[in-house]
Design an enzyme around this catalytic site. Structure first.
Site, short mmCIF file in Angstrom:
data_model
loop_
_atom_site.label_atom_id
_atom_site.label_comp_id
_atom_site.label_asym_id
_atom_site.label_seq_id
_atom_site.Cartn_x
_atom_site.Cartn_y
_atom_site.Cartn_z
N SER A 142 55.44 9.81 55.64
CA SER A 142 54.31 10.72 56.02
C SER A 142 53.01 9.62 56.08
O SER A 142 52.56 9.36 54.90
CB SER A 142 53.89 11.82 55.15
OG SER A 142 52.58 12.10 55.49
N HIS A 197 56.23 10.30 60.49
CA HIS A 197 55.91 11.75 60.24
C HIS A 197 54.35 11.65 60.29
O HIS A 197 53.49 10.87 59.47
CB HIS A 197 56.23 12.26 59.03
CG HIS A 197 56.07 13.71 58.85
ND1 HIS A 197 56.63 14.56 59.21
CD2 HIS A 197 54.72 14.49 57.84
CE1 HIS A 197 56.24 15.83 58.98
NE2 HIS A 197 54.93 15.67 58.11
N ASP A 205 50.75 13.74 60.26
CA ASP A 205 50.26 15.16 59.86
C ASP A 205 48.88 15.25 60.55
O ASP A 205 47.87 14.95 60.34
CB ASP A 205 49.87 15.30 58.31
CG ASP A 205 51.51 15.36 57.72
OD1 ASP A 205 51.93 16.38 57.91
OD2 ASP A 205 51.75 14.28 56.69
N MET A 263 45.62 17.75 60.87
CA MET A 263 44.98 19.07 60.19
C MET A 263 43.72 19.21 60.97
O MET A 263 42.96 18.22 61.35
CB MET A 263 44.87 18.56 58.65
CG MET A 263 46.14 18.13 58.16
SD MET A 263 45.71 17.98 56.34
CE MET A 263 47.47 17.26 55.69
N HIS A 270 53.52 16.70 63.08
CA HIS A 270 53.31 17.88 62.06
C HIS A 270 51.99 18.61 62.44
O HIS A 270 51.14 18.16 61.82
CB HIS A 270 53.79 17.64 60.98
CG HIS A 270 53.39 18.72 59.87
ND1 HIS A 270 53.60 18.94 58.51
CD2 HIS A 270 53.45 20.02 60.00
CE1 HIS A 270 53.49 20.01 57.98
NE2 HIS A 270 53.21 21.00 58.92
N MET A 314 49.02 21.01 61.78
CA MET A 314 48.54 22.17 60.81
C MET A 314 47.41 22.62 61.51
O MET A 314 46.23 22.39 60.99
CB MET A 314 48.44 21.63 59.53
CG MET A 314 49.69 21.51 58.64
SD MET A 314 49.57 20.09 57.41
CE MET A 314 50.15 18.72 58.26
N MET A 364 58.40 23.70 54.37
CA MET A 364 57.51 23.04 53.50
C MET A 364 57.76 23.17 52.24
O MET A 364 58.21 24.34 51.70
CB MET A 364 56.21 23.68 53.76
CG MET A 364 55.34 23.26 55.09
SD MET A 364 55.29 21.63 55.50
CE MET A 364 54.23 20.96 54.06
N ASP A 382 59.44 18.81 53.67
CA ASP A 382 57.98 18.05 53.66
C ASP A 382 57.38 18.41 52.48
O ASP A 382 56.97 19.65 52.11
CB ASP A 382 57.32 18.27 54.71
CG ASP A 382 55.96 17.62 54.96
OD1 ASP A 382 55.54 16.99 53.95
OD2 ASP A 382 55.28 18.04 56.19
C1 DX5 Z 1 51.21 18.02 53.52
C2 DX5 Z 1 51.87 17.22 54.48
C3 DX5 Z 1 52.92 16.34 54.08
C4 DX5 Z 1 52.50 15.34 53.04
C5 DX5 Z 1 53.49 14.83 52.27
O1 DX5 Z 1 50.58 18.87 54.32
O2 DX5 Z 1 52.79 17.94 55.72
O3 DX5 Z 1 53.68 15.67 55.32
O4 DX5 Z 1 51.71 14.16 53.59
O5 DX5 Z 1 53.05 14.13 51.17
P1 DX5 Z 1 53.85 14.03 49.68
O6 DX5 Z 1 55.06 13.23 50.13
O7 DX5 Z 1 52.87 13.07 49.09
O8 DX5 Z 1 53.89 15.40 49.22
ZN ZN Z 2 53.87 17.00 57.04
#
Ligand code: DX5
Ligand code: ZN
Length: 213
Positions: A7, A31, A33, A35, A64, A66, A135, A173
């Protein structure tokens, strides 16, 4: 063999190229993320960062989302270089239509649920999914503690996928590390996302190798 998707939320943004090259060399998938501060109480990055990573990446980009109303942005993420795009089941009124939209853009379509949503709520959409993202923490922040319940959720979903004769990889994840990677793979996970476990390590390549072993 399980695939490892670091990530990039936990990458070193001052030296992003170095971390992109590390993923290119040792891992399987990027990956990413995204947000929006609305669907989750945090903001991350968007198109410019993803385009920059895409320009150097030789491994697939897994975005991903969010964000609320993912349908508004699917096309732009595909154009930015996303090979896989996932969104949360409860982020839109029309999950089936968004899955179709992602496929029409030429990307693989994934559906995501947080740990408090029953895996059965995914079942009506399975035939439109190219992968599922479960998740194992509540989406929004890196570095959270893995929720143990995840193993049973993977097993339940995997059994339903097999019962229907589908080939839909399960991605997990949140809080994934070498300490739970083999148990997750055994439960049926095929893609493991790891942020802090990889990027906070002195030797990320070795952490990735130990999760694949
Ligand atoms: C959280 C993200 C993850 C996050 C994972 O909302 O979707 O992808 O970056 O980080 P770790 O591996 O540190 O839990
Ligand atoms: Zn993620």
């Amino acid at each position: 063999m399980v695939q490892i998707a670091p990530s990039m939320l936990s990458a070193d943004f001052l030296h992003l190229e170095k971390d992109v090259e590390m993923v290119n060399a040792y891992a399987d998938i990027f990956h990413l993320d995204v947000m929006d501060g609305v669907f989750v109480p945090n903001l991350s990055f968007g198109f410019p960062v993803i385009e920059a990573i895409a320009s150097k990446a030789v491994k697939p980009l897994d975005v991903h989302l969010m964000i609320v109303s993912p349908e508004k942005y699917v096309k732009r993420f595909a154009e930015a270089g996303a090979d896989m795009i996932s969104f949360h089941l409860n982020a839109t009124d029309e999950p089936g239509a968004v899955l179709q939209q992602i496929r029409q853009c030429g990307a693989k379509a994934g559906l995501v649920i947080n740990p408090d949503i029953p895996v059965e709520s995914l079942y009506p959409y399975l035939d439109k999914c190219d992968y599922i993202l479960l998740m194992s923490v509540f989406a929004g922040f890196g570095g959270q503690k893995f929720i143990e319940d995840t193993y049973d959720r993977i097993k339940t979903l995997k059994a339903e996928i097999l019962r229907r004769g589908l080939e839909i990889p399960i991605e997990v994840d949140g809080g994934v590390s070498p300490s739970n990677a083999s148990a997750l793979a055994e439960a049926g996970a095929e893609i493991l996302v790891a942020g802090s476990a990889v990027f906070n390590a002195d030797d990320p390549a070795q952490v990735i190798a130990s999760m694949k072993a």
